[in-house]
Design an enzyme around this catalytic site. Structure first.
Site, PDB file in Angstrom:
ATOM      1  N   GLU A 281       4.932  14.342   6.718  1.00  0.00           N
ATOM      2  CA  GLU A 281       4.763  13.666   5.603  1.00  0.00           C
ATOM      3  C   GLU A 281       4.482  14.088   4.243  1.00  0.00           C
ATOM      4  OE1 GLU A 281       2.569  10.154   8.641  1.00  0.00           O
ATOM      5  OE2 GLU A 281       1.745  11.108   7.004  1.00  0.00           O
TER       6      GLU A 281
ATOM      7  N   CYS B 216       1.093  15.036  -2.564  1.00  0.00           N
ATOM      8  CA  CYS B 216       0.302  15.746  -1.203  1.00  0.00           C
ATOM      9  C   CYS B 216       1.386  16.384  -0.447  1.00  0.00           C
ATOM     10  CB  CYS B 216      -0.507  14.653  -0.524  1.00  0.00           C
ATOM     11  SG  CYS B 216      -1.551  15.001   0.724  1.00  0.00           S
TER      12      CYS B 216
ATOM     13  N   CYS C 235      -0.775  19.224  13.871  1.00  0.00           N
ATOM     14  CA  CYS C 235      -2.342  19.967  13.685  1.00  0.00           C
ATOM     15  C   CYS C 235      -2.869  20.296  14.781  1.00  0.00           C
ATOM     16  CB  CYS C 235      -3.202  19.183  12.500  1.00  0.00           C
ATOM     17  SG  CYS C 235      -4.497  20.045  12.171  1.00  0.00           S
TER      18      CYS C 235
ATOM     19  N   CYS D 103      -9.758  17.122  14.354  1.00  0.00           N
ATOM     20  CA  CYS D 103     -10.659  16.416  13.630  1.00  0.00           C
ATOM     21  C   CYS D 103     -10.807  14.714  14.186  1.00  0.00           C
ATOM     22  CB  CYS D 103     -10.729  16.543  12.167  1.00  0.00           C
ATOM     23  SG  CYS D 103     -10.631  18.116  11.305  1.00  0.00           S
TER      24      CYS D 103
ATOM     25  N   CYS E 225      -9.620  11.944  11.902  1.00  0.00           N
ATOM     26  CA  CYS E 225      -8.159  12.090  11.199  1.00  0.00           C
ATOM     27  C   CYS E 225      -6.923  11.612  11.988  1.00  0.00           C
ATOM     28  CB  CYS E 225      -8.096  13.804  10.814  1.00  0.00           C
ATOM     29  SG  CYS E 225      -6.265  14.095  10.040  1.00  0.00           S
TER      30      CYS E 225
ATOM     31  N   GLY F  17      -1.730  19.152   8.772  1.00  0.00           N
ATOM     32  CA  GLY F  17      -1.892  20.476   9.134  1.00  0.00           C
ATOM     33  C   GLY F  17      -2.942  21.212   8.344  1.00  0.00           C
TER      34      GLY F  17
ATOM     35  N   LEU G 273     -15.607  18.809   4.387  1.00  0.00           N
ATOM     36  CA  LEU G 273     -16.935  19.131   4.857  1.00  0.00           C
ATOM     37  C   LEU G 273     -17.373  17.887   5.796  1.00  0.00           C
ATOM     38  CD1 LEU G 273     -19.267  20.986   4.499  1.00  0.00           C
ATOM     39  CD2 LEU G 273     -20.398  19.372   2.901  1.00  0.00           C
TER      40      LEU G 273
ATOM     41  N   CYS H 140      -3.129   9.612   6.733  1.00  0.00           N
ATOM     42  CA  CYS H 140      -2.143  11.142   6.984  1.00  0.00           C
ATOM     43  C   CYS H 140      -1.742  10.805   8.446  1.00  0.00           C
ATOM     44  CB  CYS H 140      -2.994  12.371   6.664  1.00  0.00           C
ATOM     45  SG  CYS H 140      -2.031  13.873   6.452  1.00  0.00           S
TER      46      CYS H 140
END
Length: 360
Positions: free
Chosen positions: A95, A108, A115, A119, A122, A170, A225, A345
């Protein structure tokens, strides 16, 4: 060379392009002309490179291509955000998202198919890593956006695409060589000419490559973070188990001086209800980043199907930002964009995968 194995010139650096042209019996001057046709003017057909001899155009067309990435899907939000699902020659998809604002337009860009960081908040983290993108595939996202926006105007004041953020699918620093090569092409003043000051690379914290990024690229650094305690960040951003917060922030302290004095490290902090959004979290964040020239991007969580996380309420977000601002740090609250077009995302890719599976 048969047509089906023609090499794409997109993604070659200047040295590689000159070598390719030399193999055709032409000078490096011709390579410079071709570079400008590709990256300054946006030509995708050798026959339109009118200052090249016809014989060279024929040789280029026989051996090489300037093939663009395929568009599997394009969605345009009511706020004019554009999201593309882009397909490469091996049918893998990624994307790219263009976000227009009054004073700039930000693209972006993705660096990997899927990935590996997992996370938990995400959506891309729910997808397995398939492979790294090549430099050409990273640059192709920029070229596609400029094509789609009719943005091949070299006058900077008229550009629609002004900024690039490596914040798509990623982890850019786990594909560093290809990302660095692509960004050097994007920054080259003879072509796309996007300044390093307008490029931001976001990382979850691959510490050994942060310093290398500063030395070789000098782009803006953003750190995902999202937590101020190692125990929580280990869950939200599992790479923290290898590169804990203290070590990550020390790397940021070293990175900042590689930039011009007015540059700051951006810390990205997604607001998760009841997880990381307390007043105590805000105060600890301020304590942790003391001494780092920094800005904190406060990001309301963009909920996606299947997640158990909720976005913090507006009052909590505002209070969190106030505490950070009162400590002297810019803490803009990112305005949600493109929520009507699967803006999280990785979400558009997931929908595409589901549709393919249901059709089989």
């Amino acid at each position: 060379m048969s047509e089906n194995i023609k090499k794409n010139l997109i993604g070659l650096d200047k040295v590689e392009l000159a070598a390719a042209i030399k193999e055709l019996g032409e000078s490096s001057f011709r390579a410079k002309q071709i570079w400008q046709w590709i990256y300054r003017i946006g030509i995708a057909d050798f026959n339109h490179m009118t200052n090249l001899p016809a014989s060279l155009r024929e040789k280029l067309a026989e051996s090489y291509t300037l093939e663009r990435v395929q568009v599997s899907k394009e969605l345009i939000s009511f706020d004019e955000t554009r999201k593309w699902l882009l397909k490469f020659s091996d049918t893998n998809e990624i994307e790219a998202v263009f976000i227009p604002e009054k004073t700039r337009g930000t693209l972006c860009v993705s660096s990997q198919v899927g990935c590996t960081l997992n996370c938990s908040f995400c959506h891309t983290g729910t997808q397995n890593l398939v492979r790294n993108l090549t430099a050409g595939e990273i640059v192709a996202q920029v070229l596609h956006a400029k094509d789609s926006l009719s943005d091949w105007n070299f006058k900077e004041e008229n550009r629609k695409l002004t900024n690039i953020v490596m914040m798509g699918m990623g982890e850019p620093l786990l594909n560093y060589d290809n990302v660095a090569k692509a960004l050097k092409i994007v920054m080259d003043p003879d072509g796309l000419g996007i300044s390093k000051r307008k490029i931001t690379l976001s990382t979850s914290g691959i510490i050994p490559l942060i310093e290398k990024c500063g030395d070789e690229l000098g782009v803006n650094l953003a750190i995902s973070l999202h937590a101020v305690r190692d125990d929580l960040r280990n869950t939200l951003v599992p790479i923290n188990k290898k590169y804990p917060i203290k070590d990550l922030l020390n790397a940021c302290r070293k990175y900042a001086p590689t930039q011009n004095s007015f540059r700051k490290v951006t810390f990205e902090y997604v607001m998760l209800k009841g997880v990381n959004d307390s007043k105590q979290d805000a105060k600890e964040l301020v304590r942790l980043i003391e001494g780092i020239p920094a800005k904190i991007n406060i990001i309301p969580f963009n909920k996606w199907p299947g997640t158990e996380y909720q976005c913090s309420d507006n009052r909590t977000i505002q209070e969190f930002a106030r505490i950070v601002e009162d400590a002297g740090y810019m803490s803009p609250i990112r305005r949600p964009r493109g929520q009507d077009i699967l803006a999280a995302c990785g979400q558009l890719k997931s929908e595409s995968i589901k549709l393919r599976k249901s059709a089989t």
